[in-house]
Scaffold this motif. Structure first.
Motif, PDB file in Angstrom:
ATOM      1  N   ASN A   1       0.825  -1.195   0.000  1.00  0.00           N
ATOM      2  CA  ASN A   1       0.000   0.000   0.000  1.00  0.00           C
ATOM      3  C   ASN A   1       0.870   1.260   0.000  1.00  0.00           C
ATOM      4  O   ASN A   1       2.096   1.160   0.106  1.00  0.00           O
TER       5      ASN A   1
ATOM      6  N   GLY B   1      -4.713   3.868   0.836  1.00  0.00           N
ATOM      7  CA  GLY B   1      -4.923   3.158  -0.421  1.00  0.00           C
ATOM      8  C   GLY B   1      -6.247   3.436  -1.092  1.00  0.00           C
ATOM      9  O   GLY B   1      -7.015   4.315  -0.692  1.00  0.00           O
TER      10      GLY B   1
ATOM     11  N   GLN C   1      -7.656  -1.803  -1.533  1.00  0.00           N
ATOM     12  CA  GLN C   1      -6.794  -2.080  -0.381  1.00  0.00           C
ATOM     13  C   GLN C   1      -7.586  -1.977   0.927  1.00  0.00           C
ATOM     14  O   GLN C   1      -7.380  -2.780   1.846  1.00  0.00           O
TER      15      GLN C   1
END
Lengths: 341, 341
Positions: free
Chosen positions: B180, B188, B192
């Motif tokens: 990330n 993110g 994510q």
């Protein structure tokens, strides 16, 4: 020329920030405004053995400090008296020519956009660090300001990166490439495919020198001078680069320190090794320019020491002298897509 | 154990493929089936001074070859008599235990999925190379099979990578991290964030050892043992790693070759330098496993020489012996989200 500096931002504030700024004022002949808690700045100066403000150096007192925990998008309201917000305000007011902070990246992006504003027509500002490669270095744009991008954002990054590379890297016709998972025109997600079409058209009209898609492997190997990507992907590239360079430097150090013979070997190669270290050292290259804002705003590395701040000030001076912001504003008509509204 | 090899795939086929396979057959005690144009395979063997097929080595003739220009998704139809398609077919039929190709990555992914099939419940297969870091190496999954992913795909990659790391890297409880742009839970894109929630839940139930988000910088520095990401991002990380390592190796080489003194210095450090080179050399680590397919399918580097192929065969042998595919199939109920349909 006056450079405004957030004296309270970063891991080593205010001590290293103040030290670097005072060194740079003398060496580079720029005037400096240190924004932050007056008493802390003065004691940082005392630590350095300085009792009175050097000529050209001013303090602008700010009660508050932006913390890494603050919500970046609201600091202009929640931290209105912070060194970062105040520093950007006096930049916007014309009380200085450039601003540097080693504080929160997200907060700087948000506050600079709100207070100093984007150049008219620019959709998003982008972080554009200069990365070492096997040649004259390259510009990565965007390295983390915008997670989600449109093809138009990326097209504007390409133009801005190209103007920047022309002057900062002294390249007549910087090769602009899209960071992608392969070099073929059809590679990537929809974003890369659509951006390809826009940059190809701009290149056909002679506006930029587009060399197509490039793989991440080609970035350190010098396949392009301007690497265009969304901020999420740019962050991954930048940080992988940093981490791999650190890993390898560490391995080399271990090899050299292994025994007496390797230590002698290291001595023989010292000059070259030091040169290489400097090439990969962010303190030498300065900070990262936030491209697309009306005046130069520079993010210094969070762990900057005095040398890092001096590097960032040198870069700020260059930004003002070479006037990248002016280049972008003057050419904005080339890089705006017609809008429906 | 019999390993099936695409003798016609890669830049150095069939010469280096055949040479590496014959070396490995002897050294590693595995049986080999070379799939490809019979006459070309035989002349490659003659070049190596071998007139008759060594014991355990067979040739399976295939008229055709997949080219890098072929549309990867249709080679099962358009190149039905190619070495890659035929090799995968005989793997699916049980005439071998693993398959290796240095040919087109996209074609291998597509044909393996169609012919050898995904393990029931696995939504997408993923490339999972092992990367060197400052410790015991780490697994990157996905390194390029799937540009666009759902949180469920990434959750499955996390489980598959974890089983793989347990056995291949001999780790009791591999630390699984999401790649990330920051370590905080909120970082993110939506992908994510949603994956974070799924992996956190799996970790709370003791199914995997999730250590949160990690930055790309932390990959070479050993922050996690399994690095989970979509294939586009994984490709950027992998290729940046390769390119940066190449750039730095090149710089070091130049330093050592500069003059007589530096050459003497290099001699003193030769042992360590060679060890480091080996660590970063894909020929030593073998190929990349395509994780999630019912039987071991391995992508060897396109520029593999005999040593690279031998490395990939060693890895194929390990895959069969350690039975990662079996681990995934046995635990599939842990890594499937309930579906509406």
């Amino acid at each position: 020329m006056r450079v405004i500096i957030d004296a309270m931002g970063g891991d080593n504030a205010p001590r290293e920030i103040v030290a670097g700024a005072i060194d740079a004022a003398k060496e580079l002949g720029v005037e400096i405004t240190l924004v932050g808690k007056g008493d802390e700045i003065l004691s940082a100066m005392k630590e350095k053995g300085i009792d009175t403000l050097p000529e050209g150096v001013e303090i602008c007192h700010a009660d508050d400090v932006v913390s890494m925990e603050d919500d970046p998008t609201s600091i202009v309201k929640t931290r209105r008296n912070s060194s970062m917000v105040l520093g950007l305000k006096i930049l916007a007011d014309g009380q200085g020519d450039a601003f540097i902070s080693a504080g929160s990246t997200g907060a700087l992006l948000s506050a600079a956009t709100l207070l100093v504003k984007r150049i008219k027509g620019i959709r998003r500002a982008a972080f554009s660090p200069i990365l070492p490669n096997n040649g004259k270095s390259c510009v990565l744009i965007d390295a983390g300001a915008n997670n989600e991008c449109t093809p138009e954002f990326l097209m504007q990054f390409a133009f801005m990166g190209s103007y920047y590379a022309k002057k900062a890297l002294k390249l007549e016709s910087p090769r602009v490439g899209i960071l992608n998972n392969g070099t073929e025109e059809t590679k990537g997600l929809q974003l890369q495919k659509d951006t390809y079409a826009l940059l190809k058209a701009a290149s056909d009209e002679g506006k930029i020198n587009f060399v197509g898609n490039i793989e991440a492997r080609g970035v350190p190997l010098g396949d392009a001078d301007v690497i265009v990507c969304d901020g999420f992907t740019g962050n991954i590239l930048l940080k992988t680069f940093e981490g791999t360079a650190l890993l390898m430097s560490d391995q080399i150090k271990k090899i050299f320190l292994k025994n007496l013979f390797t230590k002698i070997g290291a001595l023989f190669c010292k000059g070259g090794i030091n040169k290489m270290k400097a090439k990969f050292d962010y303190r030498e290259t300065g900070g990262t320019v936030l491209m697309g804002i009306t005046k130069p705003v520079i993010k210094a590395h969070g762990s900057s020491d005095a040398r890092g701040i001096r590097g960032a000030i040198k870069q700020a001076k260059e930004c003002v002298e070479l006037d990248f912001c002016g280049d972008i504003a003057a050419n904005i008509s080339q890089m705006v897509l017609p809008r429906d509204e």
